[in-house]
Scaffold this motif. Structure first.
Motif, PDB file in Angstrom:
ATOM      1  N   THR A 176      -8.535  13.792 -13.113  1.00 25.74           N
ATOM      2  CA  THR A 176      -9.751  13.193 -13.678  1.00 25.74           C
ATOM      3  C   THR A 176      -9.515  11.757 -14.146  1.00 25.74           C
ATOM      4  OG1 THR A 176      -9.310  13.975 -15.937  1.00 25.74           O
ATOM      5  CG2 THR A 176     -10.487  15.476 -14.458  1.00 25.74           C
ATOM      6  N   HIS A 177      -8.320  11.225 -13.927  1.00 25.83           N
ATOM      7  CA  HIS A 177      -7.997   9.873 -14.388  1.00 25.83           C
ATOM      8  C   HIS A 177      -8.883   8.864 -13.652  1.00 25.83           C
ATOM      9  CE1 HIS A 177      -5.744   6.237 -15.311  1.00 25.83           C
ATOM     10  NE2 HIS A 177      -5.056   6.926 -16.225  1.00 25.83           N
ATOM     11  N   ARG A 178      -9.687   8.124 -14.401  1.00 26.42           N
ATOM     12  CA  ARG A 178     -10.712   7.270 -13.786  1.00 26.42           C
ATOM     13  C   ARG A 178     -10.113   6.128 -12.977  1.00 26.42           C
ATOM     14  NH1 ARG A 178     -15.331   5.652 -17.931  1.00 26.42           N
ATOM     15  NH2 ARG A 178     -16.102   4.737 -15.991  1.00 26.42           N
ATOM     16  N   GLY A 212       0.778  -1.215   0.000  1.00 21.27           N
ATOM     17  CA  GLY A 212       0.000   0.000   0.000  1.00 21.27           C
ATOM     18  C   GLY A 212       0.817   1.277   0.000  1.00 21.27           C
ATOM     19  N   PRO A 213       1.965   1.337   0.712  1.00 18.95           N
ATOM     20  CA  PRO A 213       2.751   2.575   0.700  1.00 18.95           C
ATOM     21  C   PRO A 213       3.155   3.012  -0.702  1.00 18.95           C
ATOM     22  CG  PRO A 213       3.457   1.178   2.505  1.00 18.95           C
ATOM     23  CD  PRO A 213       2.471   0.379   1.714  1.00 18.95           C
ATOM     24  N   LEU A 214       3.660   2.087  -1.505  1.00 16.42           N
ATOM     25  CA  LEU A 214       4.056   2.443  -2.861  1.00 16.42           C
ATOM     26  C   LEU A 214       2.839   2.770  -3.717  1.00 16.42           C
ATOM     27  CD1 LEU A 214       6.197   2.792  -5.010  1.00 16.42           C
ATOM     28  CD2 LEU A 214       6.154   0.308  -5.401  1.00 16.42           C
ATOM     29  N   ALA A 215       1.761   2.020  -3.530  1.00 15.50           N
ATOM     30  CA  ALA A 215       0.531   2.322  -4.271  1.00 15.50           C
ATOM     31  C   ALA A 215       0.039   3.727  -3.945  1.00 15.50           C
ATOM     32  CB  ALA A 215      -0.547   1.296  -3.933  1.00 15.50           C
ATOM     33  N   GLY A 216       0.125   4.104  -2.674  1.00 16.75           N
ATOM     34  CA  GLY A 216      -0.368   5.402  -2.254  1.00 16.75           C
ATOM     35  C   GLY A 216       0.395   6.566  -2.861  1.00 16.75           C
ATOM     36  N   ASP A 275      -7.586   5.009  -5.825  1.00 12.43           N
ATOM     37  CA  ASP A 275      -7.379   5.856  -4.650  1.00 12.43           C
ATOM     38  C   ASP A 275      -8.552   5.735  -3.692  1.00 12.43           C
ATOM     39  OD1 ASP A 275      -5.736   7.955  -3.313  1.00 12.43           O
ATOM     40  OD2 ASP A 275      -7.530   9.161  -3.630  1.00 12.43           O
ATOM     41  N   THR A 276      -9.761   5.722  -4.227  1.00 15.18           N
ATOM     42  CA  THR A 276     -10.946   5.550  -3.377  1.00 15.18           C
ATOM     43  C   THR A 276     -10.919   4.199  -2.679  1.00 15.18           C
ATOM     44  OG1 THR A 276     -12.281   6.981  -4.805  1.00 15.18           O
ATOM     45  CG2 THR A 276     -13.473   5.453  -3.373  1.00 15.18           C
ATOM     46  N   ARG A 321      -0.590  -0.046   2.896  1.00 15.78           N
ATOM     47  CA  ARG A 321      -1.050   1.311   3.124  1.00 15.78           C
ATOM     48  C   ARG A 321      -2.088   1.657   2.088  1.00 15.78           C
ATOM     49  NH1 ARG A 321      -1.140   6.213   1.293  1.00 15.78           N
ATOM     50  NH2 ARG A 321      -0.853   8.002   2.607  1.00 15.78           N
ATOM     51  N   GLY A 322      -3.161   2.169   2.577  1.00 18.26           N
ATOM     52  CA  GLY A 322      -4.181   2.544   1.658  1.00 18.26           C
ATOM     53  C   GLY A 322      -4.584   3.966   1.778  1.00 18.26           C
TER      54      GLY A 322
END
Length: 348
Positions: free
Chosen positions: A296-298, A280-284, A304-305, A347-348
């Motif tokens: 606006t990137h879907r 999650g940390p890297l994704a975040g 992210d949501t 991490r989210g």
């Protein structure tokens, strides 16, 4: 936000709780408010925000985000080296604790405690924000069961959040700027062209994993290819394949090399790859950068949501099915799916 589950974890021991934060967040928090949610007696989602002058104005939003995972309770940790021994600062912490208590209560969440700590390191000092008299020292974060699980799981732990952000930072601004002129937009591709581009991306991933540098021509081709929805959506399937590590290395390389706006697709592919393997940390940080490029990137917004609401990686992996269906249509042979184990934290 971060989710972590461990039978060795003790929420009623502040020194252990605080020591576990680097393993869960992926980095050592500084000047931060960290909110740890509690689900059925175990650590649930964890979220971190910077300490700032307007933090009190944000507590309602923090409570709303925390409530998305429907926790039973929460524990807050204030990390502030300069203010941990400041009486005036403690008054501010009590005010913050009161505001958090009220906002979380409106969401049906009980705030069990607020701990103030000077540093998240072995021997760091913590005390309760409400003046209850409880105080103690922080255990060694490197000896935390969650840290050990993260290392065994192949995750890197960073000393600072800035170090994590360097993973996706543009490494050669001059080369990146020059590359913008070399990228030619092809537009929508035929299936044959899309198949060749997917195969080129897989070959480039193996090249990066082998330590070879990508030529500017290859970088320009991949940048354009990722703007094609068929190519891009097919490549999401690589995140759940046996060569996922190679693909993730390619996405990170493209993040560091490509100019905007082409960089955003690499950032989202990296975020998805990190998310599905539980990092999650890297994704975040990847999603944060992607949304700065294009708010606006879907796909970036959806991920992210999901991350903010504590959606678990196994649910996100289901999105890769679209990539496999597209690969079948294109006639591309993707690496077979791999098995995923339970991750130490994300991490989210």
């Amino acid at each position: 936000m971060t989710t972590s589950q461990s039978p060795d974890f003790h929420l009623n021991r502040p020194g252990v709780l605080i020591a576990a934060l680097p393993a869960v967040l992926g980095f050592v928090p500084e000047k931060s408010l960290v909110l740890v949610t509690v689900e059925r007696g175990a650590m649930g989602c964890v979220m971190r925000v910077d300490l700032s002058d307007d933090l009190l104005d944000s507590v309602d939003h923090i409570a709303e985000v925390a409530a998305a995972a429907r926790p039973d309770a929460a524990i807050a940790v204030v990390v502030d080296e300069q203010g941990a021994n400041c009486r005036l600062c403690n008054d501010e912490y009590r005010e913050l604790a009161d505001a958090l208590t009220a906002s979380l209560a409106e969401q049906g969440i009980e705030l069990l405690a607020v701990h103030v700590v000077d540093r998240v390191a072995a021997g760091g000092r913590w005390h309760c924000a409400d003046g209850c008299g409880s105080a103690g020292t922080v255990d060694d974060p490197s000896s935390s069961p969650l840290a050990a699980a993260a290392v065994l799981d192949g995750r890197r732990l960073y000393a600072r959040r800035a170090e994590l952000q360097q993973v996706i930072a543009v490494s050669d601004p001059r080369r990146t700027s020059a590359l913008a002129a070399a990228i030619r937009r092809t537009g929508n591709r035929t299936d044959a062209q899309a198949r060749r581009d997917v195969e080129a991306a897989i070959a480039a991933a193996a090249q990066v994993a082998a330590g070879d540098d990508l030529s500017d021509d290859t970088l320009a081709r991949l940048a354009d290819a990722l703007t094609d929805p068929t190519v891009r959506d097919t490549l999401y399937a690589l995140a759940v394949g046996e060569s996922a590590g190679q693909a993730e290395s390619l996405w990170a390389e493209l993040c560091r090399r490509l100019p905007e706006p082409w960089r955003v697709e690499a950032l989202v592919l990296l975020a998805y790859s990190a998310y599905v393997r539980g990092d999650g940390p890297l994704a975040g940080v990847s999603l944060e950068a992607a949304l700065r490029c294009d708010n606006t990137h879907r796909m970036a917004g959806m991920l992210d949501t999901a991350l903010q609401s504590g959606l678990r990686p196994e649910r996100i992996r289901e999105l890769a099915a679209t990539g496999f269906r597209l690969a079948d249509r294109l006639g591309v042979q993707l690496p077979p799916r791999r098995l995923f184990g339970q991750r130490a934290g994300w991490r989210g």
